[in-house]
Design a protein around this motif. Structure first.
Motif, mmCIF file in Angstrom:
data_model
loop_
_atom_site.group_PDB
_atom_site.id
_atom_site.type_symbol
_atom_site.label_atom_id
_atom_site.label_comp_id
_atom_site.label_asym_id
_atom_site.label_seq_id
_atom_site.Cartn_x
_atom_site.Cartn_y
_atom_site.Cartn_z
ATOM 1 N N LEU A 33 0.871 -1.184 0.000
ATOM 2 C CA LEU A 33 0.000 0.000 0.000
ATOM 3 C C LEU A 33 0.899 1.221 0.000
ATOM 4 O O LEU A 33 1.747 1.386 0.896
ATOM 5 C CB LEU A 33 -0.905 -0.018 1.242
ATOM 6 C CG LEU A 33 -1.857 1.172 1.360
ATOM 7 C CD1 LEU A 33 -2.874 1.182 0.208
ATOM 8 C CD2 LEU A 33 -2.597 1.141 2.702
ATOM 9 N N SER A 34 0.726 2.086 -0.997
ATOM 10 C CA SER A 34 1.635 3.229 -1.136
ATOM 11 C C SER A 34 0.808 4.489 -1.373
ATOM 12 O O SER A 34 -0.054 4.524 -2.251
ATOM 13 C CB SER A 34 2.571 2.962 -2.320
ATOM 14 O OG SER A 34 3.524 3.980 -2.417
ATOM 15 N N ALA A 35 1.071 5.528 -0.569
ATOM 16 C CA ALA A 35 0.265 6.752 -0.624
ATOM 17 C C ALA A 35 1.132 7.980 -0.907
ATOM 18 O O ALA A 35 2.281 8.050 -0.501
ATOM 19 C CB ALA A 35 -0.468 6.930 0.701
ATOM 20 N N ASP A 36 0.495 8.958 -1.564
ATOM 21 C CA ASP A 36 1.201 10.223 -1.850
ATOM 22 C C ASP A 36 1.260 11.121 -0.625
ATOM 23 O O ASP A 36 2.072 12.044 -0.566
ATOM 24 C CB ASP A 36 0.440 10.999 -2.937
ATOM 25 C CG ASP A 36 0.658 10.382 -4.296
ATOM 26 O OD1 ASP A 36 1.798 10.007 -4.593
ATOM 27 O OD2 ASP A 36 -0.328 10.265 -5.051
ATOM 28 N N TYR A 37 0.340 10.889 0.298
ATOM 29 C CA TYR A 37 0.229 11.790 1.442
ATOM 30 C C TYR A 37 -0.355 11.012 2.622
ATOM 31 O O TYR A 37 -1.203 10.141 2.408
ATOM 32 C CB TYR A 37 -0.699 12.960 1.052
ATOM 33 C CG TYR A 37 -1.124 13.837 2.189
ATOM 34 C CD1 TYR A 37 -0.261 14.799 2.709
ATOM 35 C CD2 TYR A 37 -2.390 13.703 2.759
ATOM 36 C CE1 TYR A 37 -0.656 15.598 3.776
ATOM 37 C CE2 TYR A 37 -2.788 14.510 3.820
ATOM 38 C CZ TYR A 37 -1.920 15.450 4.316
ATOM 39 O OH TYR A 37 -2.302 16.235 5.378
ATOM 40 N N GLN A 38 0.097 11.289 3.849
ATOM 41 C CA GLN A 38 -0.510 10.672 5.041
ATOM 42 C C GLN A 38 -0.944 11.791 5.985
ATOM 43 O O GLN A 38 -0.191 12.745 6.204
ATOM 44 C CB GLN A 38 0.487 9.792 5.787
ATOM 45 C CG GLN A 38 0.959 8.555 5.032
ATOM 46 C CD GLN A 38 1.855 7.677 5.875
ATOM 47 O OE1 GLN A 38 1.607 6.505 6.019
ATOM 48 N NE2 GLN A 38 2.917 8.239 6.437
ATOM 49 N N SER A 39 -2.138 11.619 6.563
ATOM 50 C CA SER A 39 -2.606 12.656 7.491
ATOM 51 C C SER A 39 -2.169 12.372 8.925
ATOM 52 O O SER A 39 -2.217 13.257 9.772
ATOM 53 C CB SER A 39 -4.126 12.768 7.422
ATOM 54 O OG SER A 39 -4.694 11.503 7.682
ATOM 55 N N ALA A 40 -1.749 11.139 9.209
ATOM 56 C CA ALA A 40 -1.315 10.795 10.580
ATOM 57 C C ALA A 40 -0.266 9.681 10.502
ATOM 58 O O ALA A 40 -0.472 8.580 11.025
ATOM 59 C CB ALA A 40 -2.520 10.368 11.408
ATOM 60 N N GLY A 41 0.841 9.969 9.835
ATOM 61 C CA GLY A 41 1.903 8.971 9.664
ATOM 62 C C GLY A 41 2.504 8.571 11.010
ATOM 63 O O GLY A 41 2.734 9.416 11.874
ATOM 64 N N SER A 52 4.321 13.890 6.682
ATOM 65 C CA SER A 52 4.109 13.190 5.409
ATOM 66 C C SER A 52 3.563 14.122 4.332
ATOM 67 O O SER A 52 2.419 14.007 3.902
ATOM 68 C CB SER A 52 3.142 12.028 5.621
ATOM 69 O OG SER A 52 3.579 11.175 6.642
ATOM 70 N N ALA A 53 4.386 15.080 3.895
ATOM 71 C CA ALA A 53 3.975 16.035 2.859
ATOM 72 C C ALA A 53 3.735 15.312 1.532
ATOM 73 O O ALA A 53 4.258 14.216 1.312
ATOM 74 C CB ALA A 53 5.078 17.073 2.681
ATOM 75 N N ASP A 54 2.981 15.957 0.637
ATOM 76 C CA ASP A 54 2.653 15.286 -0.629
ATOM 77 C C ASP A 54 3.827 15.241 -1.620
ATOM 78 O O ASP A 54 3.679 14.767 -2.740
ATOM 79 C CB ASP A 54 1.419 15.915 -1.285
ATOM 80 C CG ASP A 54 1.657 17.349 -1.690
ATOM 81 O OD1 ASP A 54 2.784 17.859 -1.496
ATOM 82 O OD2 ASP A 54 0.706 17.976 -2.208
ATOM 83 N N THR A 55 4.974 15.703 -1.198
ATOM 84 C CA THR A 55 6.190 15.596 -2.019
ATOM 85 C C THR A 55 6.955 14.296 -1.729
ATOM 86 O O THR A 55 7.970 14.018 -2.360
ATOM 87 C CB THR A 55 7.102 16.804 -1.739
ATOM 88 O OG1 THR A 55 7.041 17.064 -0.334
ATOM 89 C CG2 THR A 55 6.656 18.027 -2.508
ATOM 90 N N GLY A 56 6.455 13.527 -0.757
ATOM 91 C CA GLY A 56 7.118 12.267 -0.411
ATOM 92 C C GLY A 56 6.295 11.065 -0.855
ATOM 93 O O GLY A 56 5.282 11.201 -1.555
ATOM 94 N N LEU A 57 6.712 9.885 -0.421
ATOM 95 C CA LEU A 57 5.974 8.650 -0.731
ATOM 96 C C LEU A 57 6.013 7.756 0.503
ATOM 97 O O LEU A 57 7.074 7.577 1.109
ATOM 98 C CB LEU A 57 6.611 7.940 -1.931
ATOM 99 C CG LEU A 57 5.805 6.763 -2.473
ATOM 100 C CD1 LEU A 57 4.487 7.235 -3.099
ATOM 101 C CD2 LEU A 57 6.603 6.011 -3.542
ATOM 102 N N TYR A 58 4.848 7.203 0.840
ATOM 103 C CA TYR A 58 4.663 6.504 2.116
ATOM 104 C C TYR A 58 4.139 5.106 1.792
ATOM 105 O O TYR A 58 3.041 4.975 1.248
ATOM 106 C CB TYR A 58 3.709 7.326 3.001
ATOM 107 C CG TYR A 58 4.176 8.755 2.980
ATOM 108 C CD1 TYR A 58 5.296 9.130 3.724
ATOM 109 C CD2 TYR A 58 3.609 9.695 2.101
ATOM 110 C CE1 TYR A 58 5.817 10.408 3.630
ATOM 111 C CE2 TYR A 58 4.130 10.974 2.002
ATOM 112 C CZ TYR A 58 5.230 11.320 2.768
ATOM 113 O OH TYR A 58 5.767 12.578 2.652
ATOM 114 N N THR A 59 4.938 4.105 2.104
ATOM 115 C CA THR A 59 4.675 2.762 1.583
ATOM 116 C C THR A 59 4.791 1.720 2.686
ATOM 117 O O THR A 59 5.702 1.792 3.516
ATOM 118 C CB THR A 59 5.715 2.444 0.480
ATOM 119 O OG1 THR A 59 5.655 3.477 -0.502
ATOM 120 C CG2 THR A 59 5.470 1.104 -0.179
ATOM 121 N N SER A 60 3.864 0.750 2.661
ATOM 122 C CA SER A 60 3.950 -0.376 3.600
ATOM 123 C C SER A 60 3.826 -1.678 2.830
ATOM 124 O O SER A 60 3.000 -1.795 1.920
ATOM 125 C CB SER A 60 2.831 -0.301 4.640
ATOM 126 O OG SER A 60 2.921 0.929 5.335
#
Ligand code: BTN
Length: 232
Positions: A33-41, A52-60
């Protein structure tokens, strides 16, 4: 290992969502699962949030077979991914990936029991990709691939490079030796934050512990270390 990639724009936390999915439904090993933005990383330090700004990538990544070295494999995987993008990475024990002396990626591995009450593992990583600046509280310690490499990258290509990095790391049968090649903590004086004491780090133990000069093995999660000269 094959990955089944699910890309979304926004979630609270990819680790949290994946844990909740695994508790309700059947996931295959390698579900991503990979997101452009997280509201509560989620960060390793439970008192903080992973910005978790939208310039990063957040992946599990969801795994059913793993061991206590998963964070070690993950660090090496991210290093391989960055190398593939032409960037020279370093690791600060236990699992911060740096470019130069600043953090570009944080890793949070968690475990749980799935809907069949069988163990599962989540390997989450947050990568700063196209960030040009950071909030004041992390500005001294954080960097992005853009800041270091000078050009913007497409997030899907970055994800592809990182997942290939995981494939390569998971097939390495001496992952600790590989980790040590990138680890800049070994051979340094570090301050154990919780004990406010300076020690000399000499090696990495068989379970990924930091071995210090008095023979103690420091366990990640119980202690954090800071360089004597700044962040490292
Ligand atoms: C750290 O504190 O250094 C680890 C941060 C890990 C952040 C990543 S972003 C993707 C995954 N989902 C989360 O909520 N946290 C991890």
């Amino acid at each position: 290992m094959n990955f089944e990639v699910h890309r979304v724009a926004c979630v609270d936390s990819t680790n949290k969502q994946l844990k909740s999915l695994a508790k309700r439904s059947k996931l295959s090993q390698g579900y991503v699962l990979s997101a452009d933005y997280q509201s509560a990383g989620l960060a390793r330090n439970k008192e903080r949030e992973w910005i978790s700004a939208d310039t990063g990538l957040y992946t599990s990544i969801y795994l059913e077979q793993a061991n206590e070295l998963l964070p070690i494999y993950a660090c090496v995987a991210i290093c391989y991914g960055l190398l593939d993008l032409g960037i020279s990475p370093k690791i600060k024990w236990p699992n911060d990936v740096l470019i130069g002396s600043k953090k570009v990626c944080g890793i949070l591995c968690e475990a749980g029991l799935n809907f069949e009450k069988k163990p599962f593992y989540i390997c989450g990583f947050g990568l700063n990709i196209n960030n040009t600046e950071f909030p004041a509280e992390i500005a001294e310690k954080a960097t992005s691939i853009f800041i270091e490499g000078g050009h913007r990258l497409d997030k899907d290509s970055v994800l592809f490079a990182m997942l290939n990095g995981f494939k390569k790391a998971f097939s390495n049968d001496d992952i600790l030796e590989e980790y040590k090649k990138y680890c800049i903590t070994i051979g340094k004086d570090v301050r154990i934050v919780q004990q406010d004491k300076v020690v000399h780090a000499i090696d990495i133990g068989p379970q990924g512990q930091l071995i210090i000069d008095d023979g103690q093995l420091l366990i990640s999660g119980e202690v954090s270390v800071r360089g004597e000269n700044g962040y490292i």
